[in-house]
Design a protein around this motif. Structure first.
Motif, mmCIF file in Angstrom:
data_model
loop_
_atom_site.group_PDB
_atom_site.id
_atom_site.type_symbol
_atom_site.label_atom_id
_atom_site.label_comp_id
_atom_site.label_asym_id
_atom_site.label_seq_id
_atom_site.Cartn_x
_atom_site.Cartn_y
_atom_site.Cartn_z
ATOM 1 N N TRP A 75 -11.021 -2.012 3.499
ATOM 2 C CA TRP A 75 -9.868 -1.612 2.711
ATOM 3 C C TRP A 75 -10.153 -0.310 1.960
ATOM 4 O O TRP A 75 -9.310 0.589 1.900
ATOM 5 C CB TRP A 75 -9.479 -2.709 1.726
ATOM 6 C CG TRP A 75 -8.621 -3.802 2.295
ATOM 7 C CD1 TRP A 75 -8.913 -5.132 2.364
ATOM 8 C CD2 TRP A 75 -7.322 -3.649 2.873
ATOM 9 N NE1 TRP A 75 -7.884 -5.817 2.959
ATOM 10 C CE2 TRP A 75 -6.894 -4.936 3.274
ATOM 11 C CE3 TRP A 75 -6.491 -2.555 3.093
ATOM 12 C CZ2 TRP A 75 -5.666 -5.148 3.878
ATOM 13 C CZ3 TRP A 75 -5.254 -2.766 3.696
ATOM 14 C CH2 TRP A 75 -4.855 -4.045 4.084
ATOM 15 N N LEU A 76 -11.340 -0.204 1.385
ATOM 16 C CA LEU A 76 -11.707 1.017 0.667
ATOM 17 C C LEU A 76 -11.713 2.213 1.602
ATOM 18 O O LEU A 76 -11.259 3.305 1.242
ATOM 19 C CB LEU A 76 -13.083 0.843 0.015
ATOM 20 C CG LEU A 76 -13.164 -0.161 -1.148
ATOM 21 C CD1 LEU A 76 -14.605 -0.322 -1.613
ATOM 22 C CD2 LEU A 76 -12.276 0.299 -2.307
ATOM 23 N N ILE B 67 0.860 -1.186 0.000
ATOM 24 C CA ILE B 67 0.000 0.000 0.000
ATOM 25 C C ILE B 67 0.893 1.232 0.000
ATOM 26 O O ILE B 67 1.764 1.383 0.860
ATOM 27 C CB ILE B 67 -0.936 0.012 1.217
ATOM 28 C CG1 ILE B 67 -1.803 -1.246 1.225
ATOM 29 C CG2 ILE B 67 -1.802 1.261 1.214
ATOM 30 C CD1 ILE B 67 -2.675 -1.377 2.453
ATOM 31 N N GLY B 68 0.666 2.123 -0.965
ATOM 32 C CA GLY B 68 1.480 3.330 -1.044
ATOM 33 C C GLY B 68 1.397 3.954 -2.426
ATOM 34 O O GLY B 68 0.516 3.614 -3.219
ATOM 35 N N PRO B 69 2.336 4.825 -2.781
ATOM 36 C CA PRO B 69 3.385 5.355 -1.906
ATOM 37 C C PRO B 69 2.870 6.496 -1.029
ATOM 38 O O PRO B 69 1.951 7.213 -1.402
ATOM 39 C CB PRO B 69 4.427 5.874 -2.901
ATOM 40 C CG PRO B 69 3.621 6.288 -4.093
ATOM 41 C CD PRO B 69 2.470 5.311 -4.170
ATOM 42 N N PHE B 70 3.491 6.638 0.150
ATOM 43 C CA PHE B 70 3.111 7.693 1.096
ATOM 44 C C PHE B 70 4.079 8.867 0.973
ATOM 45 O O PHE B 70 5.300 8.674 0.949
ATOM 46 C CB PHE B 70 3.139 7.161 2.530
ATOM 47 C CG PHE B 70 2.044 6.172 2.824
ATOM 48 C CD1 PHE B 70 0.846 6.584 3.379
ATOM 49 C CD2 PHE B 70 2.223 4.827 2.541
ATOM 50 C CE1 PHE B 70 -0.161 5.671 3.650
ATOM 51 C CE2 PHE B 70 1.220 3.908 2.809
ATOM 52 C CZ PHE B 70 0.020 4.338 3.357
ATOM 53 N N ILE C 235 -2.807 6.998 -2.921
ATOM 54 C CA ILE C 235 -2.160 5.733 -2.586
ATOM 55 C C ILE C 235 -2.966 4.604 -3.218
ATOM 56 O O ILE C 235 -4.144 4.754 -3.527
ATOM 57 C CB ILE C 235 -2.038 5.521 -1.062
ATOM 58 C CG1 ILE C 235 -3.422 5.380 -0.412
ATOM 59 C CG2 ILE C 235 -1.232 6.623 -0.417
ATOM 60 C CD1 ILE C 235 -3.354 4.951 1.042
ATOM 61 N N GLU C 236 -2.316 3.493 -3.428
ATOM 62 C CA GLU C 236 -2.967 2.342 -4.050
ATOM 63 C C GLU C 236 -2.581 1.071 -3.314
ATOM 64 O O GLU C 236 -1.613 1.038 -2.550
ATOM 65 C CB GLU C 236 -2.559 2.245 -5.518
ATOM 66 C CG GLU C 236 -1.063 2.040 -5.720
ATOM 67 C CD GLU C 236 -0.694 1.850 -7.174
ATOM 68 O OE1 GLU C 236 -1.450 1.155 -7.873
ATOM 69 O OE2 GLU C 236 0.336 2.396 -7.602
ATOM 70 N N ARG C 237 -3.327 0.044 -3.581
ATOM 71 C CA ARG C 237 -3.073 -1.273 -3.005
ATOM 72 C C ARG C 237 -2.779 -2.215 -4.159
ATOM 73 O O ARG C 237 -3.598 -2.383 -5.062
ATOM 74 C CB ARG C 237 -4.311 -1.725 -2.224
ATOM 75 C CG ARG C 237 -4.231 -3.140 -1.643
ATOM 76 C CD ARG C 237 -5.559 -3.457 -0.981
ATOM 77 N NE ARG C 237 -5.705 -4.848 -0.661
ATOM 78 C CZ ARG C 237 -6.864 -5.492 -0.635
ATOM 79 N NH1 ARG C 237 -7.982 -4.842 -0.921
ATOM 80 N NH2 ARG C 237 -6.917 -6.765 -0.325
ATOM 81 N N LYS D 58 -7.907 -10.688 6.827
ATOM 82 C CA LYS D 58 -8.613 -10.355 8.069
ATOM 83 C C LYS D 58 -9.413 -9.065 7.945
ATOM 84 O O LYS D 58 -10.164 -8.722 8.858
ATOM 85 C CB LYS D 58 -7.604 -10.235 9.215
ATOM 86 C CG LYS D 58 -6.869 -11.532 9.529
ATOM 87 C CD LYS D 58 -5.893 -11.337 10.671
ATOM 88 C CE LYS D 58 -5.150 -12.638 10.984
ATOM 89 N NZ LYS D 58 -4.194 -12.473 12.108
ATOM 90 N N VAL D 59 -9.229 -8.348 6.837
ATOM 91 C CA VAL D 59 -9.922 -7.073 6.626
ATOM 92 C C VAL D 59 -10.849 -7.212 5.423
ATOM 93 O O VAL D 59 -10.449 -7.713 4.371
ATOM 94 C CB VAL D 59 -8.910 -5.928 6.394
ATOM 95 C CG1 VAL D 59 -9.632 -4.618 6.165
ATOM 96 C CG2 VAL D 59 -7.965 -5.812 7.576
#
Length: 234
Positions: free
Chosen positions: A212-213, A83-86, A222-224, A206-207
């Motif tokens: 997630w959204l 997940i990112g980029p931050f 950011i993207e997954r 677990k999520v």
């Protein structure tokens, strides 16, 4: 004489009765009704106090499981969620805290993203810094932009600039060679660092997708994505 005999007989009878009654076993004392009730109440009070003590005693806190620390070395064939980029490291740390509260194992990764190559035009290193300075003054006297390479495998060499285009680098080489210097070109990988959050393989299940959204909407741009584990990015 008869009177004396009668008196002695009566005395013996009285003496025998006195010993007989005096040797009887003592009867156990029975508490009065009020005393028995008080004793029973005391026993009940002690029992209730023990029960209350057990009920109010705080249960021992469970030791939290230690999070598995993911290696920052090279990747393998396993697939992980990234997940990112931050833009801000603090935002990545906040996401890791949120995921940890959801029992998702996550870690921050500083990933080097390749941006192509730079081309470094240089003159081979001199034997010492003094010799490098002498060579630099000589070259700059001919109005050629240059500087000493301070460290690395080319330390004490003379650089004439880095170029993102190979054609431009080759043109620079031709110019410097026309001045009588045997310069070369060195390819230098060009990259930049990005901050990503890596999810341990399988932990993302677990999520829910809805959650997630929600997490992704909290941070801009950011993207997954699915990628190789351990911080490897294409």
């Amino acid at each position: 004489m008869r009177l004396i005999f009668i008196v002695l007989l009566i005395g013996n009878i009285i003496f025998a009765l006195w010993h007989l009654l005096g040797d009887r076993p003592a009867v156990a004392a029975v508490p009065a009704k009020g005393e028995g009730a008080a004793l029973l109440n005391n026993l009940q009070t002690l029992a209730e106090r023990d029960e209350l003590s057990r009920a109010t005693k705080k249960p021992a806190q469970k030791k939290l499981p230690e999070l598995v620390s993911l290696s920052s070395g090279g990747g393998d064939a396993r697939q992980c969620q990234l997940i990112g980029p931050f833009v801000e490291l603090l935002h990545a740390e906040y996401l890791v805290e949120q995921l940890t509260s959801l029992e998702v194992i996550a870690a921050i990764r500083h990933i080097e993203i390749m941006d192509g190559k730079n081309y470094w035009v240089y003159l081979k290193p001199e034997m010492s810094e003094k010799e490098a300075l002498r060579r630099l003054y000589e070259i700059q006297a001919k109005a050629i932009d240059s500087y000493i390479i301070p460290s690395g495998e080319l330390a004490n060499g003379i650089a004439f600039g880095q170029f993102s285009n190979l054609k431009e680098a080759q043109e620079k080489v031709d110019q410097i060679r026309d001045q009588g210097y045997a310069v070369d070109i060195k390819e230098v990988p060009k990259s930049h660092s990005e901050v990503w959050v890596e999810i341990k393989e399988g932990s993302e299940q677990k999520v829910s997708e809805e959650k997630w959204l929600e997490l992704l909407k909290a941070e801009k741009d950011i993207e997954r994505r699915q990628n190789y584990c351990l911080g490897v990015a294409n």
